[in-house]
Design a protein around this motif. Sequence first.
Motif, PDB file in Angstrom:
ATOM      1  N   GLY A 157       5.091   0.067   4.880  1.00 24.96           N
ATOM      2  CA  GLY A 157       3.647   0.185   4.690  1.00 24.96           C
ATOM      3  C   GLY A 157       2.946  -1.134   4.925  1.00 24.96           C
ATOM      4  O   GLY A 157       3.585  -2.145   5.259  1.00 24.96           O
ATOM      5  N   MET A 161       0.701   2.319   9.581  1.00 30.37           N
ATOM      6  CA  MET A 161       1.295   3.650   9.452  1.00 30.37           C
ATOM      7  C   MET A 161       1.773   4.157  10.813  1.00 30.37           C
ATOM      8  O   MET A 161       2.754   4.889  10.907  1.00 30.37           O
ATOM      9  N   HIS A 221      -5.014  -0.898   7.905  1.00 37.98           N
ATOM     10  CA  HIS A 221      -4.054  -0.172   7.070  1.00 37.98           C
ATOM     11  C   HIS A 221      -3.495   1.034   7.812  1.00 37.98           C
ATOM     12  O   HIS A 221      -2.318   1.348   7.708  1.00 37.98           O
ATOM     13  N   TYR A 275       0.820  -1.204   0.000  1.00 32.37           N
ATOM     14  CA  TYR A 275       0.000   0.000   0.000  1.00 32.37           C
ATOM     15  C   TYR A 275       0.849   1.247   0.000  1.00 32.37           C
ATOM     16  O   TYR A 275       1.932   1.284   0.590  1.00 32.37           O
ATOM     17  N   LEU A 303       3.438   5.398   2.353  1.00 27.44           N
ATOM     18  CA  LEU A 303       2.460   5.970   3.266  1.00 27.44           C
ATOM     19  C   LEU A 303       3.163   6.816   4.323  1.00 27.44           C
ATOM     20  O   LEU A 303       4.241   6.445   4.797  1.00 27.44           O
ATOM     21  N   ASN A 345      -9.259   2.757   3.597  1.00 26.99           N
ATOM     22  CA  ASN A 345      -8.881   3.304   4.907  1.00 26.99           C
ATOM     23  C   ASN A 345      -9.317   2.404   6.046  1.00 26.99           C
ATOM     24  O   ASN A 345      -9.979   2.856   6.966  1.00 26.99           O
ATOM     25  N   ASN A 377      -4.748   9.658  -1.515  1.00 28.40           N
ATOM     26  CA  ASN A 377      -5.566   8.499  -1.161  1.00 28.40           C
ATOM     27  C   ASN A 377      -4.688   7.285  -0.890  1.00 28.40           C
ATOM     28  O   ASN A 377      -3.735   7.037  -1.618  1.00 28.40           O
ATOM     29  N   ILE A 378      -5.047   6.561   0.153  1.00 29.02           N
ATOM     30  CA  ILE A 378      -4.351   5.301   0.439  1.00 29.02           C
ATOM     31  C   ILE A 378      -4.895   4.235  -0.499  1.00 29.02           C
ATOM     32  O   ILE A 378      -6.113   4.068  -0.607  1.00 29.02           O
ATOM     33  N   ASP A 379      -4.008   3.535  -1.170  1.00 27.53           N
ATOM     34  CA  ASP A 379      -4.506   2.481  -2.051  1.00 27.53           C
ATOM     35  C   ASP A 379      -3.397   1.475  -2.318  1.00 27.53           C
ATOM     36  O   ASP A 379      -2.227   1.726  -2.030  1.00 27.53           O
ATOM     37  N   LEU A 400       0.641   5.889  -0.885  1.00 25.65           N
ATOM     38  CA  LEU A 400      -0.200   7.082  -0.931  1.00 25.65           C
ATOM     39  C   LEU A 400      -0.194   7.617  -2.359  1.00 25.65           C
ATOM     40  O   LEU A 400       0.827   8.066  -2.867  1.00 25.65           O
TER      41      LEU A 400
END
Lengths: 442, 300, 332
Positions: free
Chosen positions: A321, A219, A215, A157, A308, A211, A283-285, A159
Motif C-alpha cells: 500500500g 494500488m 494513493h 494506508y 488496499l 483519495n 474508505n481509504i485511510d 481499506l
Amino acid sequence: MIRPWRSGTAAAACLTAAAVAAAGCTPSIKPVEIASPGVTASGTIEFWHFFTDREADAIQKVVNQFQAQFPQVKVIVKSGQDDSKTTQSIAAGQGPDVALSGSTDSVGKFCSTGAWQDLTPYLTRDKVDMTDIPQVAQDYTAYQGKRCTMPLLADAYGLYYNKKLFAAAGITSPPKTFSELTADAKKLTQKTANGNLKVAGFDPLSGFYENSIAHFATMAGAKWLTPDGKSAVGSDPAWKDLLTWQKNLVDWYGYDRINKFQSTFGDEGSADNAFEKGQVAMNIDGEWRIAAISADNPKDLDWGVAPLPVSDSRPDAYGSGFLSGNVIGISKNSRNPEAAWQFIKFLTTNTDSVVSLANEIKNVPTLLSALKSPNLSLDPNFKVFLDVFANPKSAAAPLSAAGTAYQDTGQDFINDWQAGKVKDLDAGLKKLDENINQALGG
Amino acid sequence: MTALATPARSHRRAPVPPPRPVRKRRSKEGPLLFIARHSVAIALSMMFLAPFLFILLTSFMTNTQSLTSNYWPTSWHPENYIAVFRKTDMPKYLWNTVLYAGLGTIFTIMSSVPAAYALAKLQWRGRQLMFLVVICMMLLPPQITTVPLYSLWATYGLTGSLWPLILPTLFGDAFSIFLLRQFMLTIPNEYLDAARVDGCGEWRTLFKVIWPMARPGIAATAMFQFFYAWNDYYGPFLYTSENQDNWTISLGIASFRTLHAVAWNLVTAATVFAIAPVLIVFFFAQKAFVQGVTLTGVKG
Amino acid sequence: MATTMATRHAATRPGNPRSRRPGATRRRTRQRLTILSFIAPALIGIVIFFVYPLISALYFSFTKFNLLTPPEFVGLRNYQNMFHDTNLIKASENTIWLVLVMVPAQVLFGLGTGILLVTMKRSATIYRTIFYLPALVPPVAGALAFVYVLKPGTGPVNALLANFGIEGPQWFNDPAWAKPSLTLLALWGIGNTMVIFLAALLDVPVSLHEAAALDGANAWQRFRHVTLPMLSPVIVFSTITGIITTLQFFTEAAVAASAASGQATNGGNSVSTLFGYPEGSTFTYPLWLYVKGFGYNQMGYASAMAIVLFVVAFAIILLVLKRSKSFSGEAS
C-alpha cells in the motif's frame, strides 16, 4: 498633462539600481561545521510541527520527556505549521531550528535547496545505527544521497470497512482487487426513495478525503517518474488501468450524484467523518484513523481494516500500500544545530521515545527495535498497517526537488477526468506528461 | 462625480454611510405601487439579514445539530464561544488587529496629510507626475509587488510579524493621499492666502488652517484605513501565517476550520467574533461616520 | 523620481518667478525645501514600495528564484511556461468570468437598490441601514458565512428551498456554481456601490423630472432620458473600479475554497493546496500567483505573472485616467 516619457526615464534609472540590489541580497549556503563528539548541547531551540489538538498534546508529552532528560536544552514548540509556512519562513531567513513535516512530499525540496541541513556529519560523528531504521524509511528521508531528514513515525494506508454494512450486504471478506472493490461497492450502495444516495459502498472520486491520485497510484502500481526524473505517466500502462477502473465506478454512481452525496459529508478530520458516520461503507485511510475512531467513539460503528485492493493485473501485490511518514530535520538557519540534533536524535533513534510516541499518536514506529518492543501497545487492527509497512511492494511517493508539483498536476488531471472532461485518455495522458515535465522543471 | 466617497479598492471596505434623507419627489402614487415597492424592499431586507441570523443561531447549536438542516437550536450552547477561546488565542488576535489597524492608521495620517497638502495646494514641478504615480499605486493590484517586497522584508528578518504591514504606512498610503488631496481641493484658497499674509510658514498653515478645515476628510480617511487594516486578510496571511502569535482576527477565523477540523457551530461562533466589533462600532459611531462622509461626498 | 521643484504658490500670481530681487532665490530654495519636507515620506514610500518592487519583479521574472538559492537567469522561460500552465489558464478564465459577470451584476444591483431606496419615503432610512450592513462584514467572515449558509445538503438555504420542493444547487461545492456563489456573496456586500448610486440619484434635479412629467413622459421614459444620462459617469466609474478590484480578487475565493473543501490542514496539508476548490473553479489570477510563488516557491514564475498582471491593470488604469475627470491633476 501626462508625460509618459518622464516616468519611463525614471524607471530606466531605477532598473539598474534594483537589479543590483536584487542580486546582492540573495542568501548563500554555508558549509556545516559541527562540534567534536561528546559535546553536550545546550540552549534554546524552536520546534515546529504540523499537529494540532489531540496529536499536538501527544507530541508535547514526548517533548517533555526530552526536557526531563536534557534540562539544559529548552524547546519552544509551535504547532499547526505546514510545509509551505515552514519553507517560506526558512527562505525568509527565519523559522524554526527543528521542523517536523507531515509527509515525505517536501523532502526533495528541503534537501535540494539546502533549506534543511545535511544530517550526515552528525550521524557519522555520533555513530548512529542506521540499520535500525527500515529501508523504506531510509529511502524516503534522503534525496539524491543527501540525508536532510530523519523519519519520525510512518503512515501506512489501508481499506477501512464497515462490518455491519458488509454483513447486511452478505459480503464476508474485504475486496482484494479493483473488480472486487467495484462489485462490493455496488452491493453496499443504498439509495433513498427519490434516487439519492444514502450509503456509498465506496466513494471513488479522487480528491475526496484520502483519495488522492498518489494513493490510488500505489494500488495500481503506477509509476510517476522514470529513473531519469521525467514523467512516466504517459508510458506506464498501469495509469490507464487505474483511470479506467476509477471512471467506470464513478459513472456507475453518476458523477453528479456521488459528488452531491459527498457534499453532505462532514470534514475528514472531524467526528463527522463519512466513514465514522456510516455514509461510506469502505474508505481509504491511514492508520491514524484507528486512534481517531477510538477518540470520536461513533455510535454503532463496527469496523475492520484490510490492505488496499490492487489492480486485477497484479494480484501478487495485495498486502502492499501507500506509505508516507513524518520527517524531521534542522533548518539551515538554526542558531543552535547541536541542540537541534540532540532533540532529533532523541525523537528518532531512541527506542523508548519512538515507542511512547507511537503509542500516543498511533502511527507506525520507524525503528525496527521499536516495532519489536514489548512496550508497543497498539490496537489489534494495527497489525494490518505494520504488515503493509513491512511489505516490500509498498511505496512512498517518489521524491522530487519540485515537491508535490507532479502530484498536483496529476490531481488536476484526474479531477477533469472523473468529471468527464477528458474525452481521449491517451491524448490526455500525453498532455499530462508534458504538464508534469514542465511542473518538474519550473 | 462622487469620486471622493468612492472606495477605489474593494478591500478598503469601510463604512460609507449613506447620504441622509431622501428628498420628497412625487407625492401621488398608487397604493399598488406602494405595496409592490415595500414587498421588494422587505424581501431584500430578509435576504440581507438572513445570513446574520443563520450564523448567530448556528453558533449556539451542538456540533451534531450544526450538520443537520434545522435552523433553530434545539438546545442553546453559549459555551461554544468559550470553546472558541480555548481553541484559539482570540484576545491575542484581537490585540494584533488593533495594533495593525491602530498604528497603521496613525502613521498613515501622519505621513499622508502633508503629501496630500503639497499635491492639492502647492505648485511645483513634478506634482502631476507624483499624483499620477499615486493613482497607479492606488489602483494596481498589490499582488504585483508581493514577491520583491516579501524578499525585501525577509532580508531584514521582519517576515512573520506585522511590521511589513505597519511600517510602510509611515511612508504614505496612496489611497489616503488621494482621498485627502481631493478633500483639500475643496478648501478655498482664500483661507490659505489669509494665513500666509499673516506670515505663517507652510507647515504652520497646514496645522493651523488646513488641519482643522480638513478634519472631516481626515476622519473619513482614518476610518477607511482602519477598516481596511481590520478586514485585511491578504497582508497578514502573507506575512504572519507561520507565526500564530502575530495573527489577526481575519487570519485566525479563516484558519480556524481547516486547522482544527471543527464543526460549523464553532466556526460560526468565531465568525460572530469577527463581525460583532465592526457592527458595534458602526452603530455607536454612525452619526460621526455619516457626518464625515457626507462632507467628503462633495463632488470632486 | 525626478521632482525638481521650481515652486510657486497656487495662490500667488504666476508670471513673476524670474524676478531677480535679492533674497528671492533664497526664498525659493527655502520654499523648495519646505515642499520637499511635505512630500519626502511619500516619495520614499513610492520608491521603496512601488518603483523598486516593480523593477525588481521585472528582474525576477527572467529568473528561476525560490528565495533559498540565488536567482538563476532563465530568459523568457517563465513567460513561455505560462502558455502551458493549465491552472493559470483556468485562473485567467475565472478572473475574466468575474469581470464579465460579477462586475455588471454588482453595478446593476447597486443601481437597482439605489433606485428602490430613492423612491422610498419615510422608511428609507431603515432599509438603507439594513441593505448597507453586510458591506461592513470583514471579507473573511462573509465568505465563511456564505459557505455555511449555502452548504449543500444541510445548509439553511438549500433546506429552505427543499421546503418548496426545489433541489438547491451544490453552490461552493460545484465547479459550475462556485463562481455564481462568490457573485452572490459580492452582491450581499453591495452597500458601498449602492451608496454611490444613491448619492448620484439624489443629485438628479427634481425639476428635470417634473418638466419631463409635464411633457407626458412615463416613469420608464423619465428614467431612460433624465436619470440615466445623469448617472452614466457613476456607472462608468463603478464599472472601472469594479474591474480593478476584481483583478485583485483574492480573500473571498481563498477562504471559501478552503472552507468548502471539507479538508483539514491538520495532517500537514498546506492551506494553498485547498485553494481553487472545486476543480480549480475558484482559482483567480492573484490566487494562483500566490500559490505559485509561496506554495511552490516559484518566485520567478510568480513575478512573470505579476508583470503580466501589471500590463493588464495598467492598460485599464490608463482608461480610467482618460475617462475620469476626478483623477486628472487639475481637478477642482
